[in-house]
Write a protein that holds these residues in place. Structure first.
Motif, PDB file in Angstrom:
ATOM      1  N   SER A  14       0.339  -0.841 -20.051  1.00  0.00           N
ATOM      2  CA  SER A  14       1.030  -0.662 -18.767  1.00  0.00           C
ATOM      3  C   SER A  14       0.173  -1.261 -17.660  1.00  0.00           C
ATOM      4  O   SER A  14      -0.908  -0.739 -17.355  1.00  0.00           O
ATOM      5  CB  SER A  14       1.280   0.825 -18.502  1.00  0.00           C
ATOM      6  OG  SER A  14       1.644   0.998 -17.150  1.00  0.00           O
ATOM      7  N   THR A  16       0.751  -1.449 -14.477  1.00  0.00           N
ATOM      8  CA  THR A  16       0.648  -0.612 -13.266  1.00  0.00           C
ATOM      9  C   THR A  16      -0.531   0.352 -13.410  1.00  0.00           C
ATOM     10  O   THR A  16      -1.326   0.528 -12.490  1.00  0.00           O
ATOM     11  CB  THR A  16       1.935   0.205 -13.042  1.00  0.00           C
ATOM     12  OG1 THR A  16       2.345   0.763 -14.294  1.00  0.00           O
ATOM     13  CG2 THR A  16       3.036  -0.626 -12.459  1.00  0.00           C
ATOM     14  N   LEU A  17      -0.649   0.930 -14.589  1.00  0.00           N
ATOM     15  CA  LEU A  17      -1.739   1.890 -14.807  1.00  0.00           C
ATOM     16  C   LEU A  17      -3.086   1.175 -14.895  1.00  0.00           C
ATOM     17  O   LEU A  17      -4.076   1.642 -14.325  1.00  0.00           O
ATOM     18  CB  LEU A  17      -1.493   2.719 -16.079  1.00  0.00           C
ATOM     19  CG  LEU A  17      -0.257   3.635 -16.046  1.00  0.00           C
ATOM     20  CD1 LEU A  17      -0.191   4.481 -17.316  1.00  0.00           C
ATOM     21  CD2 LEU A  17      -0.260   4.556 -14.834  1.00  0.00           C
ATOM     22  N   ALA A  38      -0.462   1.508  -7.989  1.00  0.00           N
ATOM     23  CA  ALA A  38       0.571   2.365  -8.613  1.00  0.00           C
ATOM     24  C   ALA A  38       1.360   3.155  -7.593  1.00  0.00           C
ATOM     25  O   ALA A  38       0.865   3.501  -6.519  1.00  0.00           O
ATOM     26  CB  ALA A  38      -0.070   3.337  -9.584  1.00  0.00           C
ATOM     27  N   GLY A  39       2.570   3.452  -7.951  1.00  0.00           N
ATOM     28  CA  GLY A  39       3.407   4.318  -7.141  1.00  0.00           C
ATOM     29  C   GLY A  39       2.989   5.752  -7.362  1.00  0.00           C
ATOM     30  O   GLY A  39       3.608   6.488  -8.123  1.00  0.00           O
ATOM     31  N   LYS A 101       8.633   9.480 -17.957  1.00  0.00           N
ATOM     32  CA  LYS A 101       8.341   8.434 -18.932  1.00  0.00           C
ATOM     33  C   LYS A 101       8.613   8.962 -20.342  1.00  0.00           C
ATOM     34  O   LYS A 101       9.231   8.303 -21.175  1.00  0.00           O
ATOM     35  CB  LYS A 101       6.860   8.063 -18.784  1.00  0.00           C
ATOM     36  CG  LYS A 101       6.490   6.696 -19.250  1.00  0.00           C
ATOM     37  CD  LYS A 101       5.002   6.455 -18.975  1.00  0.00           C
ATOM     38  CE  LYS A 101       4.791   5.492 -17.843  1.00  0.00           C
ATOM     39  NZ  LYS A 101       3.387   5.105 -17.649  1.00  0.00           N
ATOM     40  N   TRP A 125      11.516  -1.488 -13.751  1.00  0.00           N
ATOM     41  CA  TRP A 125      10.221  -0.825 -13.967  1.00  0.00           C
ATOM     42  C   TRP A 125       9.740  -1.166 -15.372  1.00  0.00           C
ATOM     43  O   TRP A 125      10.488  -1.059 -16.344  1.00  0.00           O
ATOM     44  CB  TRP A 125      10.358   0.681 -13.777  1.00  0.00           C
ATOM     45  CG  TRP A 125       9.083   1.422 -14.053  1.00  0.00           C
ATOM     46  CD1 TRP A 125       7.862   1.171 -13.516  1.00  0.00           C
ATOM     47  CD2 TRP A 125       8.925   2.522 -14.951  1.00  0.00           C
ATOM     48  NE1 TRP A 125       6.943   2.061 -14.013  1.00  0.00           N
ATOM     49  CE2 TRP A 125       7.576   2.901 -14.888  1.00  0.00           C
ATOM     50  CE3 TRP A 125       9.782   3.233 -15.772  1.00  0.00           C
ATOM     51  CZ2 TRP A 125       7.057   3.943 -15.630  1.00  0.00           C
ATOM     52  CZ3 TRP A 125       9.283   4.284 -16.512  1.00  0.00           C
ATOM     53  CH2 TRP A 125       7.929   4.631 -16.437  1.00  0.00           C
ATOM     54  N   LEU A 126       8.495  -1.594 -15.443  1.00  0.00           N
ATOM     55  CA  LEU A 126       7.994  -2.255 -16.657  1.00  0.00           C
ATOM     56  C   LEU A 126       8.076  -1.453 -17.941  1.00  0.00           C
ATOM     57  O   LEU A 126       8.175  -2.037 -19.036  1.00  0.00           O
ATOM     58  CB  LEU A 126       6.555  -2.747 -16.418  1.00  0.00           C
ATOM     59  CG  LEU A 126       5.397  -1.744 -16.388  1.00  0.00           C
ATOM     60  CD1 LEU A 126       4.100  -2.471 -16.115  1.00  0.00           C
ATOM     61  CD2 LEU A 126       5.570  -0.594 -15.441  1.00  0.00           C
ATOM     62  N   ASN A 175      12.652   1.080  -8.441  1.00  0.00           N
ATOM     63  CA  ASN A 175      11.295   0.551  -8.562  1.00  0.00           C
ATOM     64  C   ASN A 175      11.422  -0.748  -9.347  1.00  0.00           C
ATOM     65  O   ASN A 175      11.911  -0.712 -10.478  1.00  0.00           O
ATOM     66  CB  ASN A 175      10.426   1.553  -9.340  1.00  0.00           C
ATOM     67  CG  ASN A 175       9.026   1.039  -9.621  1.00  0.00           C
ATOM     68  OD1 ASN A 175       8.629  -0.003  -9.117  1.00  0.00           O
ATOM     69  ND2 ASN A 175       8.280   1.786 -10.426  1.00  0.00           N
ATOM     70  N   TYR A 206      13.348   8.545  -8.009  1.00  0.00           N
ATOM     71  CA  TYR A 206      13.102   8.346  -6.572  1.00  0.00           C
ATOM     72  C   TYR A 206      14.222   8.911  -5.701  1.00  0.00           C
ATOM     73  O   TYR A 206      14.333   8.572  -4.518  1.00  0.00           O
ATOM     74  CB  TYR A 206      12.891   6.850  -6.272  1.00  0.00           C
ATOM     75  CG  TYR A 206      11.648   6.301  -6.936  1.00  0.00           C
ATOM     76  CD1 TYR A 206      10.392   6.574  -6.407  1.00  0.00           C
ATOM     77  CD2 TYR A 206      11.726   5.562  -8.100  1.00  0.00           C
ATOM     78  CE1 TYR A 206       9.243   6.103  -7.029  1.00  0.00           C
ATOM     79  CE2 TYR A 206      10.582   5.086  -8.734  1.00  0.00           C
ATOM     80  CZ  TYR A 206       9.344   5.360  -8.189  1.00  0.00           C
ATOM     81  OH  TYR A 206       8.203   4.909  -8.804  1.00  0.00           O
ATOM     82  N   LYS A 239       7.047  12.001  -8.141  1.00  0.00           N
ATOM     83  CA  LYS A 239       7.170  11.327  -6.843  1.00  0.00           C
ATOM     84  C   LYS A 239       7.562  12.327  -5.753  1.00  0.00           C
ATOM     85  O   LYS A 239       6.881  12.441  -4.741  1.00  0.00           O
ATOM     86  CB  LYS A 239       8.234  10.219  -6.908  1.00  0.00           C
ATOM     87  CG  LYS A 239       8.193   9.382  -8.159  1.00  0.00           C
ATOM     88  CD  LYS A 239       6.958   8.532  -8.291  1.00  0.00           C
ATOM     89  CE  LYS A 239       6.933   7.852  -9.656  1.00  0.00           C
ATOM     90  NZ  LYS A 239       5.774   7.058  -9.899  1.00  0.00           N
ATOM     91  N   TYR A 325       8.097   1.242  -2.316  1.00  0.00           N
ATOM     92  CA  TYR A 325       7.570  -0.078  -2.656  1.00  0.00           C
ATOM     93  C   TYR A 325       8.129  -1.152  -1.737  1.00  0.00           C
ATOM     94  O   TYR A 325       9.302  -1.092  -1.364  1.00  0.00           O
ATOM     95  CB  TYR A 325       7.944  -0.442  -4.089  1.00  0.00           C
ATOM     96  CG  TYR A 325       7.518   0.590  -5.101  1.00  0.00           C
ATOM     97  CD1 TYR A 325       6.182   0.751  -5.419  1.00  0.00           C
ATOM     98  CD2 TYR A 325       8.468   1.410  -5.707  1.00  0.00           C
ATOM     99  CE1 TYR A 325       5.779   1.713  -6.337  1.00  0.00           C
ATOM    100  CE2 TYR A 325       8.075   2.375  -6.630  1.00  0.00           C
ATOM    101  CZ  TYR A 325       6.734   2.524  -6.942  1.00  0.00           C
ATOM    102  OH  TYR A 325       6.339   3.472  -7.845  1.00  0.00           O
ATOM    103  N   ARG A 374       4.359  -6.528  -5.784  1.00  0.00           N
ATOM    104  CA  ARG A 374       4.834  -5.235  -5.288  1.00  0.00           C
ATOM    105  C   ARG A 374       3.695  -4.501  -4.602  1.00  0.00           C
ATOM    106  O   ARG A 374       2.588  -4.434  -5.123  1.00  0.00           O
ATOM    107  CB  ARG A 374       5.342  -4.382  -6.465  1.00  0.00           C
ATOM    108  CG  ARG A 374       6.062  -3.124  -6.021  1.00  0.00           C
ATOM    109  CD  ARG A 374       6.229  -2.145  -7.182  1.00  0.00           C
ATOM    110  NE  ARG A 374       4.994  -1.448  -7.460  1.00  0.00           N
ATOM    111  CZ  ARG A 374       4.850  -0.507  -8.397  1.00  0.00           C
ATOM    112  NH1 ARG A 374       5.874  -0.165  -9.169  1.00  0.00           N
ATOM    113  NH2 ARG A 374       3.686   0.110  -8.583  1.00  0.00           N
TER     114      ARG A 374
HETATM  115  N1  GLU Z   1       5.704   4.410 -11.980  1.00  0.00           N
HETATM  116  C1  GLU Z   1       4.606   4.147 -11.118  1.00  0.00           C
HETATM  117  C2  GLU Z   1       4.502   2.654 -10.833  1.00  0.00           C
HETATM  118  O1  GLU Z   1       5.394   1.925 -11.128  1.00  0.00           O
HETATM  119  C3  GLU Z   1       3.320   4.742 -11.682  1.00  0.00           C
HETATM  120  C4  GLU Z   1       2.664   3.991 -12.789  1.00  0.00           C
HETATM  121  C5  GLU Z   1       3.511   3.963 -14.020  1.00  0.00           C
HETATM  122  O2  GLU Z   1       3.807   5.038 -14.548  1.00  0.00           O
HETATM  123  O3  GLU Z   1       3.922   2.866 -14.371  1.00  0.00           O
HETATM  124  O4  GLU Z   1       3.537   2.214 -10.288  1.00  0.00           O
END
Ligand code: GLU
Ligand code: PMP
Length: 401
Positions: A14, A16-17, A38-39, A101, A125-126, A175, A206, A239, A325, A374
């Protein structure tokens, strides 16, 4: 040694992480970095929720619970869905998981046979694509248009439909784009899903983050019994209540799907942390004042970051209506260089911004958008101001006005 699973090896990290972890590490080393990664809400979890968790621990609520969650919480979630979304669920239709998730993972495991297709509007979202593939499915990515606010249309869905299509995924507010589907857009998509016998995975994490008069969140499941039966609503507290580390998500679906998901989860993970569940009861039974207070801040940040970004040359973006975002098209910079280093895509640009401007952003190739970055504005106003100064200076210095 025999080779390990090819399917497992195809799973990507991931980003984002990992990007966020890297930014946190750099900050810990004393580097003056602004992270738009990250969000992850910068607010701490509201005190009354923390108090509920402390009482749970002190009161010995530290044992296993039923895999799908305690009845008290599932009833509180059912009540929330009724109050906020006009949806009627029995608590047995709610499965509480380790974050949205995990709820999404359960959903794809429950729905998909090997080779079944799920339509995902891009940018997305990835984790959706990866989770679908882990479950043996195929993610069918459909590009949306900047000019249509990155929202998928029924005619695009029709073109993507095949005999293998099992489900489609809708994420509103979105997202990474910040788009919010209107009621009539969602009704059209609902009709399409019913007509073509598709499940709908509706990621509403969200939901609470919407900033403008007249813009409202609608759950697609609320448009009649036929769409209700075939929708899996996904939501959670990461969130809305600033609780990403607590890991609390849920799904609401028909009883058959909820039962299958519970069985899967009972082997894979058992229950969500018992203490988190008690904290979640507090969150879902409290009024929304804490959510509203955070939203006032997010709105100020949204307005500020957008006003700054539109004045920066060479980039373009839409005003995000929801989530937290800012999604920026950087394609005008592709093909150029910075200090002799090529910018071929958003990944190159993000690396250069980190190196040169000490700003961490998410390049969106993994979101199905190679030429976009983003910025999460779930960070303090001071950081946003500093970060936007740096981005503006970086762009003007390297690409001109
Ligand atoms: N969902 C948030 C993001 O897109 C947190 C990180 C993740 O879980 O992907 O940044
Ligand atoms: N859906 C979307 C669209 C997200 O951005 C995220 C990011 N955290 C999630 C689901 C998962 O959230 P969590 O697992 O923290 O509940």
């Amino acid at each position: 040694m025999k080779p390990i699973s090819e399917k497992a090896k195809r799973v990507r990290e991931s980003s984002t992480l990992s990007i966020t972890a890297k930014a946190k590490q750099m900050k810990a080393q004393g580097i003056d970095l602004v992270s738009f990664g990250a969000g992850e809400p910068d607010f701490n979890t509201p005190d009354f929720i923390i108090d509920a968790a402390v009482s749970a621990m002190k009161g010995g609520f530290t044992k296993y619970t039923p895999a799908a969650g305690i009845e008290e919480l599932r009833k509180a979630i059912a009540q929330k869905l009724k109050n906020d979304n006009g949806l009627e669920y029995d608590f047995k239709q709610i499965v509480v998981s380790n974050g949205a998730k995990h709820s999404l993972s359960n959903t794809f495991m429950a729905l998909l046979e090997e080779g079944d297709e799920v339509i995902i509007p891009a940018p997305y979202w990835l984790s959706y694509k990866q989770l679908i593939e882990i479950a043996g499915g195929v993610a069918v990515i459909v590009d949306t248009d900047f000019d249509n606010d990155f929202k998928i249309t029924v005619s695009q869905l029709e073109k993507a439909l095949t005999p293998k299509t099992k489900a489609l995924l809708i994420n509103t507010p979105n997202n990474p784009t910040g788009s919010v589907y209107s009621e009539s857009e969602l009704r059209d998509i609902a009709n399409f899903a019913v007509k073509n016998d598709l499940y709908v995975v509706s990621d509403e994490i969200y939901e609470c983050l919407i900033y403008d008069e007249g813009v409202k969140h609608h759950s697609i499941a609320s448009f009649g019994k036929e769409i209700y039966d075939r929708t899996i609503v996904i939501n959670g507290l990461s969130k809305s209540h600033a609780m990403p580390g607590w890991r609390l998500g849920f799904s609401a679906s028909n009883l058959e799907i909820a039962g299958v998901m519970t069985n899967i989860q009972s082997h894979q993970a058992s229950n969500t942390n018992s203490i988190t569940q008690k904290a979640a009861v507090a969150a879902y039974t409290h009024d929304r004042s804490c959510v509203d207070a955070m939203n006032v801040e997010y709105k100020k940040r949204r307005d500020y970051i957008y006003d700054r970004a539109v004045k920066i040359p060479h980039i373009r973006m839409r005003k995000p209506l929801g989530a937290f975002y800012l999604f920026i098209d950087i394609s005008a910079l592709c093909g150029k260089t910075v200090n002799g280093k090529p910018v071929n895509n958003a990944g190159d640009l993000a690396a250069l911004m980190l190196e040169e401007a000490k700003v961490s952003v998410i390049p969106c190739a993994d979101f199905g958008a190679d030429n976009y970055i983003r910025l999460s504005y779930a960070t303090s106003m001071n950081e946003i101001e500093k970060g936007m100064d740096r981005i503006e200076t970086f762009i003007v210095k390297n690409f001109g006005r």
